[in-house]
Design an enzyme around this catalytic site. Sequence first.
Site, PDB file in Angstrom:
ATOM      1  N   ARG A   1      -2.169  -6.373  -7.712  1.00  0.00           N
ATOM      2  CA  ARG A   1      -2.816  -7.658  -7.425  1.00  0.00           C
ATOM      3  C   ARG A   1      -3.627  -8.228  -8.587  1.00  0.00           C
ATOM      4  O   ARG A   1      -4.283  -9.232  -8.426  1.00  0.00           O
ATOM      5  CB  ARG A   1      -3.628  -7.562  -6.131  1.00  0.00           C
ATOM      6  CG  ARG A   1      -2.719  -7.632  -4.898  1.00  0.00           C
ATOM      7  CD  ARG A   1      -3.450  -7.548  -3.588  1.00  0.00           C
ATOM      8  NE  ARG A   1      -4.064  -6.268  -3.410  1.00  0.00           N
ATOM      9  CZ  ARG A   1      -3.418  -5.154  -3.034  1.00  0.00           C
ATOM     10  NH1 ARG A   1      -2.119  -5.200  -2.785  1.00  0.00           N
ATOM     11  NH2 ARG A   1      -4.061  -4.014  -2.916  1.00  0.00           N
TER      12      ARG A   1
ATOM     13  N   GLY B   1      -3.366   4.568   0.516  1.00  0.00           N
ATOM     14  CA  GLY B   1      -2.665   5.782   0.919  1.00  0.00           C
ATOM     15  C   GLY B   1      -2.979   6.264   2.322  1.00  0.00           C
ATOM     16  O   GLY B   1      -2.508   7.326   2.728  1.00  0.00           O
TER      17      GLY B   1
ATOM     18  N   ASP C   1      -4.747   0.283  12.892  1.00  0.00           N
ATOM     19  CA  ASP C   1      -4.560  -0.061  11.472  1.00  0.00           C
ATOM     20  C   ASP C   1      -5.283  -1.357  11.128  1.00  0.00           C
ATOM     21  O   ASP C   1      -4.816  -2.150  10.321  1.00  0.00           O
ATOM     22  CB  ASP C   1      -3.058  -0.169  11.118  1.00  0.00           C
ATOM     23  CG  ASP C   1      -2.808  -0.371   9.628  1.00  0.00           C
ATOM     24  OD1 ASP C   1      -3.694  -0.024   8.817  1.00  0.00           O
ATOM     25  OD2 ASP C   1      -1.728  -0.885   9.277  1.00  0.00           O
TER      26      ASP C   1
ATOM     27  N   THR D   1      -9.374   3.733   3.051  1.00  0.00           N
ATOM     28  CA  THR D   1      -9.118   3.404   1.647  1.00  0.00           C
ATOM     29  C   THR D   1      -9.546   1.966   1.334  1.00  0.00           C
ATOM     30  O   THR D   1      -9.359   1.058   2.148  1.00  0.00           O
ATOM     31  CB  THR D   1      -7.634   3.591   1.307  1.00  0.00           C
ATOM     32  OG1 THR D   1      -6.841   2.943   2.302  1.00  0.00           O
ATOM     33  CG2 THR D   1      -7.283   5.070   1.271  1.00  0.00           C
TER      34      THR D   1
HETATM   35 CA    CA Z   1      -3.008   0.445   6.581  1.00  0.00          CA
END
Ligand code: CA
Length: 734
Positions: free
Chosen positions: A152, A213, A337, A272
Amino acid sequence: MHQAPTVLLVLATLFIAACSEAPEAPELAETAKEAQAISAIGQIDDARINNADSEPGNWLAHGRTYEEQRFSPLKQINKETVKDLGLAWYKDMDTNRALESTPIVVDGIMFFTSTWSRVYAIDAVTGEEKWSYDPQVPREWGRRGCCDVVNRGVAVYKGKVYFGSFDGRLISLDATTGEKVWEVDTITDRDRYYTVTGAPRVANGKVFIGNGGAEFGVRGYVTAYDANTGEEVWRFFTVPGDPSKPFEGEAQKLAAATWKGTNYWEYGGGGTVWNSIVYDPDLNSLYLGVGNGSPWTREIRSPGGGDNLFLSSVVALDADTGDYKWHYQTTPGDNWDYTAVQDIALADMEIDGVERKVLLQAPKNGFFYVLDRNDGTLLKANPFAAVTWASHIDMDTGRPVEVEANAYDKEAQWVLPGPLGAHNWQAMSIDVKAGIAYLPVQENALIYAMSDEYHKTGLYKRHPGRFNLGLEFGRIAQLFVDNIGEQPKVRGYLKAFNFLTGEEKWAVEFPHYWNGGVLATEGELVFQGNVLGMFAAYDTETGEVLWDFNTYVSMLAPPITYQIDGIQYVSILTGTGGGDLFSGAPIDPAANPASLTYSNTGRLLVFKLGGSESLPSPTLRDMTIPEQQLAAVSDEDLAKGEVLYHDFCAPCHGLIVRSGGVIADLRMMGAESHTNFDAIVLGGLLSGAGMASFADSLTSDDTALIHDYVKARAHEDRGLAMGEPDAGRLTWLK
Ligand code: CA
């Protein structure tokens, strides 16, 4: 196993100080002088970024300024003139994977990244390449990322260019020459699948970088390095480690009290920080956007409950020391998530009659948060998309109120947002004066279901080398088949959203959710590249399309704008992929990405008023599926192959063997690929192209099952395409 790159700390100012009283080493002093002399460009420092509005022609930092509002004061291109906007030039980037970079523009040079963490410096007026740098990421590493081999962008600071490589190095280059100055390994545990895709941020003499990760099972952290030397200054872990070992600090101790179970740290925990890290010069704070849990399901991750700090949180640290200041958790006990890594913007604005320093974020979970950045106090939390996991945010407790009827711990449930979020990393743009955020919004539910293994045994084992979600991902295709009738409509929007009132000023609807980042300007325009391949300028007041340009390639990257010698430019990178590889081709062909219809050509496009360049005509992709040499396979074996395919292959090659147009579509494999199937999947024949060997996870019995399933799916879709569908379980695809 890949060798950890060695730490190379090279000269520069380290030696200026060291050698000032050391006349016996004049050659070093000379080298240091040379190093300074050749860094004539890219001399961006804290004062310049702080005063970025005094040089609006440049784009000095990731979000343009430290506040990262991505709102440009430039207005040569405006509501009236935009009709004359045209392509000035373009640069082919020799890639067909996703481009996600935000360029930095300074001293007439544009610095940006391409796939496999390659860095480019080009003349921002002509497109002439000044230098490029390839960190030579081992292509086998492709397997280690959840979401494509993307990057990015870079940071530019005091004559150096900083970027993270996909395999976890932080590298400093000379801005003038592209020569490497130093390189450090940012990864603590190379047995785990860490990757780096985010742009580093630089402030106050330090470079900040996180990693990704969590899908594979890692423990998140952010590290600060000395910008001159690459020496580590501090490291902050976002989730607790093994409690039998000392805590790294008070914050990890605080976090550990919110985790339950006897082995949560063995899964990695997640958290993360793979995208947003924002520096606040007013408070000398650093805000981390923290990601989801690992595994996704909280019952497995932390049996017995708990908020699981600092998952899905904004965490404020002291930028100098890395000491914890405060946190706000957007999704306590994340189960879906729901990362809070989405771009954070800062603003000074009046909220309910009080002048405040605020932090703005629209994380995956569907609520737009306004926090006081002194202490993390929640000021506003309005939904900006369809949300079914929670009814609202309780403003007294600051916590979401979950909808119990939509819990998936007992049986499978469609939940909105799905794991790609109501908003992902694709940048938003904030008009502070108007109190409006322009942002890409997604409605794409997932059928969430707990792991069968866990249901049957009450146990869950982390599998190295693949996703560890705690969901029944292998059976995901069957779950779609069984529940397709209940699936909420899939779509995307560009929205103008009032984050103080929760009102939608306007919305533009797209047939597909995965659209690009946004740039708004004083020219009363909102620029966005979308999945259909259109790069468009919208009226900030009404959302009306005032101008568009067909690039024939789907876009994710955010546009930027800059002005050199009195001419304003708007640029964007083309090419989709990223986190959406798994979803593959849409079930409804009307929603097909341009990159699936034509090709996913990675390009840098630069526009100006009166630009008259044109792109080569695109060619339609040949979607003919060859006739398949089918073996006699039992339904049971096909079902086994389907599970293996979705556990190991689908994250890149797509759900039900339908690629979204970025990674090879296995239905179209030629005779040679069929012959070499094991040589590719187990032998690593194509590892140089990013298709690494799976010999550590799969046997030749497994690959035979996968191969048969792939051929069976190809046969089904060939029949559908030829109007001769087998009446089978996939009839719903019609
Ligand atoms: Ca994810």
